[in-house]
Design a protein around this motif. Sequence first.
Motif, PDB file in Angstrom:
ATOM      1  N   ARG A 114       0.794  -1.372  -0.564  1.00 25.10           N
ATOM      2  CA  ARG A 114      -0.056  -0.115  -0.065  1.00 25.10           C
ATOM      3  C   ARG A 114       1.205   1.270  -0.045  1.00 25.10           C
ATOM      4  NH1 ARG A 114      -3.345   0.496  -2.718  1.00 25.10           N
ATOM      5  NH2 ARG A 114      -1.918  -1.627  -4.063  1.00 25.10           N
TER       6      ARG A 114
ATOM      7  N   VAL B 281     -11.648  13.650  -3.507  1.00 28.31           N
ATOM      8  CA  VAL B 281     -11.882  12.144  -3.760  1.00 28.31           C
ATOM      9  C   VAL B 281     -11.174  11.355  -3.908  1.00 28.31           C
ATOM     10  CG1 VAL B 281     -13.053  10.431  -5.986  1.00 28.31           C
ATOM     11  CG2 VAL B 281     -14.090  13.372  -5.613  1.00 28.31           C
ATOM     12  N   GLY B 282      -9.882  12.136  -4.387  1.00 28.26           N
ATOM     13  CA  GLY B 282      -8.135  11.635  -4.240  1.00 28.26           C
ATOM     14  C   GLY B 282      -7.865  10.701  -2.870  1.00 28.26           C
ATOM     15  N   ARG B 283      -8.244  11.480  -2.054  1.00 24.02           N
ATOM     16  CA  ARG B 283      -7.576  11.605  -0.053  1.00 24.02           C
ATOM     17  C   ARG B 283      -9.111   9.887  -0.443  1.00 24.02           C
ATOM     18  NH1 ARG B 283      -7.411  17.485  -0.224  1.00 24.02           N
ATOM     19  NH2 ARG B 283      -8.676  16.950   0.452  1.00 24.02           N
ATOM     20  N   TYR B 284     -10.317  10.334  -0.276  1.00 21.66           N
ATOM     21  CA  TYR B 284     -11.404   9.399   0.169  1.00 21.66           C
ATOM     22  C   TYR B 284     -10.670   8.225  -0.414  1.00 21.66           C
ATOM     23  CZ  TYR B 284     -15.471   6.268  -0.080  1.00 21.66           C
ATOM     24  OH  TYR B 284     -16.500   5.702   0.838  1.00 21.66           O
ATOM     25  N   LYS B 285     -10.163   7.797  -2.133  1.00 23.69           N
ATOM     26  CA  LYS B 285     -10.448   6.354  -2.722  1.00 23.69           C
ATOM     27  C   LYS B 285      -8.748   5.951  -1.905  1.00 23.69           C
ATOM     28  CE  LYS B 285     -12.137   7.843  -7.072  1.00 23.69           C
ATOM     29  NZ  LYS B 285     -12.429   7.266  -8.867  1.00 23.69           N
ATOM     30  N   ALA B 286      -7.680   6.653  -1.822  1.00 21.20           N
ATOM     31  CA  ALA B 286      -6.503   6.758  -1.328  1.00 21.20           C
ATOM     32  C   ALA B 286      -6.949   5.522  -0.420  1.00 21.20           C
ATOM     33  CB  ALA B 286      -5.347   7.148  -1.152  1.00 21.20           C
TER      34      ALA B 286
ATOM     35  N   ASN C 298     -15.230  -4.221  -1.763  1.00 19.56           N
ATOM     36  CA  ASN C 298     -14.052  -3.958  -2.940  1.00 19.56           C
ATOM     37  C   ASN C 298     -14.694  -4.388  -4.024  1.00 19.56           C
ATOM     38  OD1 ASN C 298     -12.221  -4.564  -5.177  1.00 19.56           O
ATOM     39  ND2 ASN C 298     -10.766  -4.065  -3.474  1.00 19.56           N
ATOM     40  N   LYS C 299     -15.060  -2.957  -4.597  1.00 19.69           N
ATOM     41  CA  LYS C 299     -16.040  -2.980  -5.923  1.00 19.69           C
ATOM     42  C   LYS C 299     -15.346  -3.739  -7.400  1.00 19.69           C
ATOM     43  CE  LYS C 299     -18.306   1.247  -5.539  1.00 19.69           C
ATOM     44  NZ  LYS C 299     -18.315   3.115  -5.367  1.00 19.69           N
ATOM     45  N   GLU C 300     -13.802  -3.581  -7.375  1.00 20.34           N
ATOM     46  CA  GLU C 300     -13.274  -4.182  -8.165  1.00 20.34           C
ATOM     47  C   GLU C 300     -13.436  -5.714  -7.831  1.00 20.34           C
ATOM     48  OE1 GLU C 300      -8.764  -4.125 -10.293  1.00 20.34           O
ATOM     49  OE2 GLU C 300      -9.128  -3.164  -8.016  1.00 20.34           O
TER      50      GLU C 300
ATOM     51  N   SER D 162      -9.306   4.581   0.997  1.00 13.99           N
ATOM     52  CA  SER D 162     -10.208   3.319   1.481  1.00 13.99           C
ATOM     53  C   SER D 162      -9.939   1.862   0.654  1.00 13.99           C
ATOM     54  CB  SER D 162     -11.415   3.629   0.117  1.00 13.99           C
ATOM     55  OG  SER D 162     -10.997   3.909  -1.065  1.00 13.99           O
ATOM     56  N   THR D 163      -8.559   2.167   0.251  1.00 18.15           N
ATOM     57  CA  THR D 163      -7.951   1.241  -0.070  1.00 18.15           C
ATOM     58  C   THR D 163      -7.291   1.111   1.545  1.00 18.15           C
ATOM     59  OG1 THR D 163      -6.111   2.276  -0.921  1.00 18.15           O
ATOM     60  CG2 THR D 163      -7.506   2.304  -2.915  1.00 18.15           C
TER      61      THR D 163
END
Length: 313
Positions: free
Chosen positions: A122, A232-237, A294-296, A239-240
């Motif tokens: 990560r 949005v980028g901070r949220y995605k990071a 995880n959506k993916e 969330s991973t």
Amino acid sequence: MAGVNETVVREFVFLGFSSLAGLQQLLFVIFLLLYLFTLGTNATIISTIVLDRALHTPMYFFLAVLSCSETCYTFIIVPKMLVDLLTQKKSISFLGCAVQMFTFLFLGCSHSFLLAAMGYDRYVAICNPLRYTVLMGHVVCVRLVAVACVCGFTVSLVTTSLVFHLPFQSSNQLHHFFCDISPVLKLASQHSRLSQMVIFMLGVFVLVIPLLLILVSYICIISAILKFPSSVGRYKAFSTCASHLIVVTVHYGCASFIYLRPKSNYSSSQDTLISVSYTILTPLFNPMIYSLRNKEFKSALRRAMGQTSFPVN
């Protein structure tokens, strides 16, 4: 002549659920259903990752290894526990106890180092995204897993050897439902301070060092995420990383409570309760935490189910 009356222990008797004699059949049904669900979930995760090329990435490679490790970990403990819940004599041979301890320590210690490798993954993905494919190539991932397994094997071998080279000539009644370190050590006729210290230091090596590496990784990750211009980028990071942080908290929290507290605070009832959580519940929730939110992965699972239901000629 005093030693003539001493009997060498050749088997251990589990007393972990002896206080719940009237509930053992109910516990059998509950634990069996949880075990089967855990096996099914982990099998689904592993097969989906293997079948879907979109998931052939370092993160999912580590997840597949983690799921495999969880499956083996439960297989070492839960089937024997289920049998014991239905039988009068809940015993295990001296050698069988040693094998069980070695195997579950090997898998548990490897699990700790594997979580540290996932933290590093990560870190590279967020802090060095342009070099991610180079720094986390397939060979590097395999080597990280191999190092985790070697460390786990070494620690489990040394610990099990130290424990089972002690003399067991008194009681064979183990106040637990599997051969864990503290309950077995409690039955030893005598044990040196040196062996206790070595076992404790190995526990520190397995738990504290990987946890420190994870903390360093996340300090760097958080500082990098806070510099992202987009919310949005901070949220995605974040969330991973959330799934990994939840699993790390549960794993190191339970393990530290069991293995790093003073021996004077040992309680067989507390240990049994905590052990149920990390031998049955944690292997059940870990794959769900990592994959089902995880959506993916859920997209890949739908594709795999579609291929299975409607095979392409």
